[in-house]
Design a protein around this motif. Structure first.
Motif, PDB file in Angstrom:
ATOM      1  N   LEU A 293       0.824  -1.203   0.000  1.00 45.07           N
ATOM      2  CA  LEU A 293       0.000   0.000   0.000  1.00 45.07           C
ATOM      3  C   LEU A 293       0.863   1.259   0.000  1.00 45.07           C
ATOM      4  O   LEU A 293       0.570   2.215  -0.714  1.00 45.07           O
ATOM      5  N   VAL A 294       1.925   1.271   0.787  1.00 41.90           N
ATOM      6  CA  VAL A 294       2.834   2.428   0.801  1.00 41.90           C
ATOM      7  C   VAL A 294       3.412   2.632  -0.595  1.00 41.90           C
ATOM      8  O   VAL A 294       3.460   3.760  -1.102  1.00 41.90           O
TER       9      VAL A 294
ATOM     10  N   ILE B 103      -6.932  10.312  -3.058  1.00 42.22           N
ATOM     11  CA  ILE B 103      -5.765   9.540  -2.619  1.00 42.22           C
ATOM     12  C   ILE B 103      -4.541  10.447  -2.500  1.00 42.22           C
ATOM     13  O   ILE B 103      -3.738  10.312  -1.584  1.00 42.22           O
ATOM     14  N   ARG B 104      -4.403  11.380  -3.397  1.00 44.82           N
ATOM     15  CA  ARG B 104      -3.241  12.280  -3.365  1.00 44.82           C
ATOM     16  C   ARG B 104      -3.281  13.260  -2.196  1.00 44.82           C
ATOM     17  O   ARG B 104      -2.270  13.841  -1.841  1.00 44.82           O
ATOM     18  N   LEU B 105      -4.438  13.447  -1.586  1.00 46.20           N
ATOM     19  CA  LEU B 105      -4.552  14.326  -0.427  1.00 46.20           C
ATOM     20  C   LEU B 105      -4.166  13.645   0.883  1.00 46.20           C
ATOM     21  O   LEU B 105      -3.855  14.324   1.862  1.00 46.20           O
ATOM     22  N   LEU B 106      -4.190  12.321   0.919  1.00 47.02           N
ATOM     23  CA  LEU B 106      -3.933  11.601   2.174  1.00 47.02           C
ATOM     24  C   LEU B 106      -2.554  11.906   2.739  1.00 47.02           C
ATOM     25  O   LEU B 106      -1.560  11.864   2.016  1.00 47.02           O
ATOM     26  N   PRO B 107      -2.491  12.207   4.036  1.00 46.01           N
ATOM     27  CA  PRO B 107      -1.181  12.435   4.647  1.00 46.01           C
ATOM     28  C   PRO B 107      -0.402  11.129   4.793  1.00 46.01           C
ATOM     29  O   PRO B 107      -0.927  10.143   5.306  1.00 46.01           O
ATOM     30  N   LEU B 108       0.825  11.111   4.333  1.00 46.63           N
ATOM     31  CA  LEU B 108       1.720   9.960   4.470  1.00 46.63           C
ATOM     32  C   LEU B 108       2.970  10.416   5.213  1.00 46.63           C
ATOM     33  O   LEU B 108       3.340  11.586   5.155  1.00 46.63           O
ATOM     34  N   LYS B 109       3.639   9.481   5.887  1.00 46.57           N
ATOM     35  CA  LYS B 109       4.861   9.835   6.614  1.00 46.57           C
ATOM     36  C   LYS B 109       5.882  10.472   5.680  1.00 46.57           C
ATOM     37  O   LYS B 109       6.474  11.496   5.994  1.00 46.57           O
TER      38      LYS B 109
ATOM     39  N   VAL C 223     -10.340   0.749  -7.742  1.00 46.85           N
ATOM     40  CA  VAL C 223     -11.457  -0.196  -7.677  1.00 46.85           C
ATOM     41  C   VAL C 223     -10.977  -1.619  -7.933  1.00 46.85           C
ATOM     42  O   VAL C 223     -11.347  -2.544  -7.218  1.00 46.85           O
ATOM     43  N   GLU C 224     -10.127  -1.798  -8.925  1.00 47.39           N
ATOM     44  CA  GLU C 224      -9.711  -3.151  -9.328  1.00 47.39           C
ATOM     45  C   GLU C 224      -8.709  -3.799  -8.373  1.00 47.39           C
ATOM     46  O   GLU C 224      -8.693  -5.021  -8.245  1.00 47.39           O
ATOM     47  N   HIS C 225      -7.886  -3.015  -7.698  1.00 48.01           N
ATOM     48  CA  HIS C 225      -6.850  -3.583  -6.824  1.00 48.01           C
ATOM     49  C   HIS C 225      -7.050  -3.227  -5.356  1.00 48.01           C
ATOM     50  O   HIS C 225      -7.086  -4.094  -4.496  1.00 48.01           O
ATOM     51  N   TYR C 226      -7.173  -1.935  -5.074  1.00 53.54           N
ATOM     52  CA  TYR C 226      -7.223  -1.446  -3.694  1.00 53.54           C
ATOM     53  C   TYR C 226      -8.461  -1.965  -2.964  1.00 53.54           C
ATOM     54  O   TYR C 226      -8.367  -2.449  -1.834  1.00 53.54           O
ATOM     55  N   LEU C 227      -9.615  -1.860  -3.572  1.00 51.58           N
ATOM     56  CA  LEU C 227     -10.856  -2.322  -2.947  1.00 51.58           C
ATOM     57  C   LEU C 227     -10.788  -3.801  -2.565  1.00 51.58           C
ATOM     58  O   LEU C 227     -10.988  -4.147  -1.397  1.00 51.58           O
TER      59      LEU C 227
END
Length: 168
Positions: free
Chosen positions: A10-11, A71-77, A33-37
């Protein structure tokens, strides 16, 4: 472990989605939809369920842009993103607010991580619960999730008894 592999995958995926390749992966391949879900749902989704998720995004292109933007808005380390400060402010508000809150995670869970659930358990006016599932808890444990919500609403005095028939 499977959880460590899923976390690393996922990272990697989130990093890729923030780059130039992300446009192609989401807008053309419908990767979310095809992979992440399916990857973050503990049970296998039926063909009919997958078709329902695919329906709004059946055509490649701009109709899928909102998923990529989210998805691009999500905060990541590694790359906090544009809403990291807002998320941090919201956590402080949640920890100090007397507004009743219910935070539900999955078992074995994936998102939110156990550290977030542990923090939430220490917030004021907050209950923490768990249902079977990874991330898409409404797919993995819909009946248990609904029961938890109805019970919590009843405990905090926000129910309409006429809706009791919705419980199972």
């Amino acid at each position: 472990t499977n959880e460590a592999t899923l976390d690393a995958d996922l990272v990697y995926l989130l990093d890729e989605l923030r780059g130039e390749e992300g446009e192609y992966m989401v807008l053309n391949k419908n990767l979310l939809v095809e992979h992440y879900l399916p990857a973050l749902t503990a049970r296998e989704l039926s063909q009919e369920e997958m078709d329902a998720y695919r329906a709004p995004y059946s055509k490649p292109g701009e109709a899928r842009r909102a998923m990529l933007s989210m998805i691009r808005l999500l905060p990541l380390k590694k790359d906090p993103g544009p809403i990291a400060d807002r998320v941090a402010d919201d956590r402080v508000w949640c920890s100090e607010s007397d507004v009743p809150k219910l935070v539900i995670g999955g078992k074995p869970g994936f998102l939110p991580p156990a550290s977030i659930l542990g923090s939430a358990a220490r917030w004021k006016a907050t209950e923490v619960a768990a249902v079977d599932g990874l991330h898409f808890l409404t797919e993995d444990s819909p009946a248990r999730l609904t029961a938890l919500l109805f019970d919590w609403l009843e405990r905090i005095g926000h129910t309409d008894r006429s809706h009791r028939h919705l419980r199972r």
